[in-house]
Enzyme design. Structure first.
Site, mmCIF file in Angstrom:
data_model
loop_
_atom_site.group_PDB
_atom_site.id
_atom_site.type_symbol
_atom_site.label_atom_id
_atom_site.label_comp_id
_atom_site.label_asym_id
_atom_site.label_seq_id
_atom_site.Cartn_x
_atom_site.Cartn_y
_atom_site.Cartn_z
ATOM 1 N N MET A 1 2.957 -21.317 0.853
ATOM 2 C CA MET A 1 1.530 -21.008 0.837
ATOM 3 C C MET A 1 0.853 -21.583 2.069
ATOM 4 O O MET A 1 1.066 -22.740 2.423
ATOM 5 C CB MET A 1 0.900 -21.564 -0.443
ATOM 6 C CG MET A 1 -0.604 -21.421 -0.508
ATOM 7 S SD MET A 1 -1.127 -19.701 -0.449
ATOM 8 C CE MET A 1 -2.806 -19.909 0.147
ATOM 9 N N GLU B 1 4.003 -18.361 7.462
ATOM 10 C CA GLU B 1 2.886 -19.192 7.034
ATOM 11 C C GLU B 1 2.067 -19.694 8.217
ATOM 12 O O GLU B 1 0.838 -19.831 8.113
ATOM 13 C CB GLU B 1 3.388 -20.371 6.192
ATOM 14 C CG GLU B 1 4.217 -19.991 4.974
ATOM 15 C CD GLU B 1 3.534 -18.989 4.055
ATOM 16 O OE1 GLU B 1 2.279 -18.948 4.042
ATOM 17 O OE2 GLU B 1 4.243 -18.253 3.358
#
Length: 880
Positions: free
Chosen positions: A296, A331
């Site tokens: 994330m 990411e």
């Protein structure tokens, strides 16, 4: 955020209420009025939050001072709140506390003041408490085992809409604000957030109050906090403090990720034309796993599960090294596409995920051209084109009603189709023009929110080849174009191709799309590439330099299927070794797909498959062939012709096995290692006597001495033994899982137990998943592993134990958990059973994965009942 690797792999084989202001600084932009979103009359400007966790009790207390602007007088302030209890609320300057009411379904808390609050700046002061979860949503705990005993670390995960489980807030991407976060934590533990630590205060009770520097203006879902017994390695690169944060003792396994991060950051600074704006960027490793995501992009504090970040020499393979690089690249790309510039609402999620997926391959190919990641990405494109041709698909840009629907759009359409369409558009306008448009977009919209049309507007500024109309065709409607080559004639040293456009649809009602403006490149073997935009249904002639076999979609940058004339396909098959690896894979994937749906006979597909065994293809291409055969074998399961098919498939793969063997050879490419693993696993599945015997021999040696196998061979041997396990072998594998020394190893070993072909052993794995022995993040992976070979068993188990299993999944992603267990199913009778489960357990607006799985089952059942008999007939006639 990275998507589920298992789901992507399965698809790649083809088998498988009030209006929301857009970017709030631009009040004229309004999202559709049916979005379930907060009122726009109050907007946040700054959050000052202190969190006090009780890790043992799995609870936390919070206090928030939120500076807001009231745009229009209102008697009620409504915030997002999911399972938080507000203990007190006060608007500074107001004498009376507001009345607090909750709407659990809408995930809101409303503060009613009894009179109108005047427009202007205000400060809302809240105290509240909430729960710490044990799956990756909101504020959550991950437990792990050390030599000193069990330990627990705390992390946050907020995308798409779980920051509301941490702070009562305006938890929507366009409600950007600044955050100043403080945490009260044990004195011996490290706290990590988006920004560096500003102050640390020792407390009398042995705790510490850690306050972080204030963030830039950003979306709520990008906030991050971790607390635990961590260590950090770091270095300064381009003026940014780059770090990797790991459990104590894991710093050696983090060095590779730090090297990757250090290599990529300067390249991104140059490519985007805007330097990374934060003072530090950490990569944080967490033990465990999620069935939904791997990493994330929290701004300045990227969270990854350990398997996507750490390299353990005992366990990690070449595939792991490449995956860590690609995930990190993905990411880090989000730090610009998603964090610095953020979509206004979840409709445009692809602006984050499609672009990060494209950029991950772009930067990886720059630094590691030997990995051929663009060639590898053709398998992901193959998988998403299958999904995009079936019911349950959706446009890249999809109207999103609420957060449950938004969760369903974190899928391969958003990621892989998004990536493929960007690659097509970049190839169409040229790399320099594309990069210039990206730089304008990032610079002009920094710290703001956008829609996709903002991007197209930047791309079209002064462009020699405007793309908005083409881009709209591919992003605003679902579906896959079909370009048919109806014939070719050579005239004066040029090939005149007759092309028509159609719609490739496995399910005719999957989409109403029927026409696209399609950039098409074509080339004869050894000839220059010619390009045109094909639109409309009338046949057209495309002139291509040279004569001879001609590839439509040369270099495979286009997002469309190609159907060749019998003569054109035959010519390409005969000269298959002369095609580029890209075109070998593209032509093969198109031929296989058209065969599976009955648009082409099986003979050309099987003859091309045989052709791949007659020369030495690129390892990535051959891995695709192996994957295709392994996928067909799954569909063959239990049919009388499976033994003959396995003999055929083994013969195709044997030359590769003979060339690569079991051991890495001097001078071989990194991708040969990936192909070796795929080949050995497939031959193990097919029951090849030599491979199975050698796996048994090596497994026995491994049980005696776990240093006897290198990481790649270890994983291959254990996977073969897990699939073919008898009760004694399964017990031995179980013993390895219980004795595993690291969380990475435990997760991998427990998941292996679910791969058994033997139904009784698969059932043992399911039962074990709920025994409490494997941790709560590993158990869902065991159930998913069982579903690979026993989808009905896994589905029935999950449905029967849903009350116990459902808490193991993140709340906003739970709707897809059970449908995905049937991704490998071929029994049409399971469709009504899945639909019945959905009626009881899945909200109506969150059933995207149910529709996708229903379509996948129908597709696989069609291949099994219609194509497999045709393959059987061909094998009987052609294979002795």
């Amino acid at each position: 955020m990275t998507a589920s690797i298992l789901r992507t792999a399965l698809l790649a084989l083809g088998l498988l209420v009030c209006p929301l202001g857009g970017a709030l600084a631009q009040e004229t932009r309004q999202a559709p009025a049916d979005h379930v979103a907060l009122p726009v009359n109050v907007v946040p400007e700054r959050y000052e939050v202190e969190i006090t966790p009780d890790a043992k009790a799995l609870t936390f207390a919070g206090r928030g001072r939120i500076a807001v602007t009231v745009r229009a007088s209102t008697g009620v302030i409504t915030l997002n709140d999911a399972e938080l209890v507000i203990d007190s609320a006060r608007l500074e300057g107001e004498a009376a506390a507001p009345k607090i009411t909750y709407d659990a379904a809408a995930q809101t808390a409303s503060l009613a003041f009894g009179h109108a609050v005047a427009p202007g700046p205000h400060v809302l002061d809240l105290t509240y408490h909430g729960k710490i979860y044990q799956q990756a949503s909101g504020f959550f705990a991950l437990d792990y085992v050390t030599a000193q005993g069990p330990k627990r670390a705390l992390f946050t995960q907020f995308e798409n809409s779980d920051e509301r489980r941490f702070i009562p807030s305006w938890d929507e991407p366009a409600r950007k604000a600044t955050f100043r976060l403080t945490v009260v934590a044990p004195a011996g533990e490290m706290a990590v957030s988006n920004m560096p630590i500003a102050t640390t205060q020792a407390l009398p009770d042995g705790r510490q109050r850690v306050t972080f520097a204030e963030t830039p203006k950003m979306s709520s879902y990008l906030l991050f906090l971790a607390v635990g017994d961590f260590e950090r390695i770091h270095r300064m690169v381009d003026g940014v403090d780059l770090g990797v944060v790991v459990k104590r003792g894991d710093t050696a396994q983090a060095q590779y990720a730090l090297d990757v991060e250090s290599q990529i950051l300067p390249w991104y600074n140059t490519y985007f034309g805007v330097r990374f704006p934060l003072p530090k960027l950490d990569l944080i490793a967490g033990p465990g796993q999620s069935q939904f995501f791997g990493a994330m992009e929290n701004w300045g504090a990227i969270f990854s599960f350990e398997q996507d970040l750490l390299i353990d020499p005992r366990l990690s393979t070449e595939a792991d090294r490449q995956a860590v690089y690609i995930v990190t690249a993905h990411e880090m790309a989000h730090q610009w596409f998603g964090d610095l510039v953020t979509m206004a609402w979840w409709d445009d999620l692809w602006l984050n995920e499609g672009f990060a997926s494209w950029m991950e391959d772009k930067v990886t190919d720059h630094f590691h051209p030997e990995w051929k990641v663009w060639l590898q990405s053709l398998m992901a494109k193959q998988g998403v084109m299958q999904q995009d041709a079936r019911e349950g698909t959706h446009p890249i840009i999809t109207p999103v009603h609420d957060i449950l629907q938004a969760s369903g759009d974190f899928d391969d359409i958003t990621y892989s189709k998004g990536q493929a369409v960007i690659r097509m558009l970049e190839a169409y306008v040229g790399e320099d023009a594309w990069r210039a448009g990206v730089r304008r977009y990032i610079k002009d919209h920094a710290y703001g929110n956008t829609t996709t049309n903002d991007l197209w507007a930047e791309m079209d500024k002064g462009a020699a080849r405007p793309i908005t109309q083409i881009a709209h065709d591919f992003t605003l409607q679902a579906g896959v174009p079909l370009i048919t080559e109806a014939g070719a004639v050579c005239e004066a040293g040029r090939t005149q191709l007759s092309l028509t456009q159609g719609h490739f649809a496995i399910d005719p009602d999957s989409t109403h799309a029927s026409e696209w403006r399609v950039p098409v490149n074509a080339a004869t073997l050894g000839g220059a590439v010619s390009g045109e935009v094909v639109e409309g249904f009338s046949p057209r002639t495309m002139s291509v330099a040279g004569c001879g076999p001609t590839v439509v979609n040369a270099d495979q940058t286009g997002y469309f299927r190609t159907a060749y004339s019998p003569e054109g396909l035959r010519a390409l098959t005969e000269r298959l070794p002369e095609l580029s690896p890209y075109d070998q894979m593209g032509v093969y994937n198109d031929t296989a797909t058209l065969t599976y749906v009955g648009r082409e006979p099986v003979e050309p597909f099987l003859e091309m498959t045989v052709r791949f065994s007659q020369f030495t293809p690129d390892p990535v291409v051959m891995s695709g062939v192996v994957g295709r055969l392994a996928g067909l074998d799954h569909i063959y399961q239990g049919l009388p012709g499976q033994a003959r098919f396995r003999a055929f498939a083994s013969a195709i793969i044997q030359p590769t096995y003979q060339r690569l063997g079991w051991e890495k050879k001097a001078g071989e490419s990194d991708n040969d290692g990936l192909l070796r693993a795929a080949t050995l696993r497939a031959l193990g599945d097919f029951g090849d006597p030599a491979v199975v015997a050698e796996a048994h021999r090596r497994f026995a040696g491994f049980l005696a001495d776990q240093k006897s196998l290198d990481a790649a061979t270890r994983r291959t041997v254990l996977e073969i033994m897990a699939v073919r396990a008898d009760a004694a072998t399964w017990d031995q594998l179980h013993g390895l899982a219980k004795a595993a020394k690291t969380q990475l190893e435990r997760r991998e070993d427990y998941t292996l137990l679910g791969l058994a072909e033997d139904p009784a052993l698969a059932q043992r794995a399911l039962d074990l998943s709920l025994s409490g022995e494997p941790d709560v993040t590993t158990a869902p992976g065991m159930i998913a592993a069982v579903s690979e070979r026993h989808p009905q068993m896994a589905f029935e188990f999950a449905a029967a134990h849903w009350d116990r299993i459902s808490p193991m999944f993140e709340p906003t992603t739970i709707a897809g958990a059970v449908p995905r267990l049937l991704s490998n199913a071929t029994d049409l009778a399971l469709i009504p059973r899945l639909d019945a489960f959905a009626e009881t357990h899945i909200p109506a607006d969150a059933r995207q994965d149910v529709a996708k799985t229903d379509a996948t089952i129908r597709y696989r059942a069609g291949v099994r009942t219609k194509r497999i008999p045709e393959i059987d007939a061909w094998l009987a006639a052609n294979v002795k």
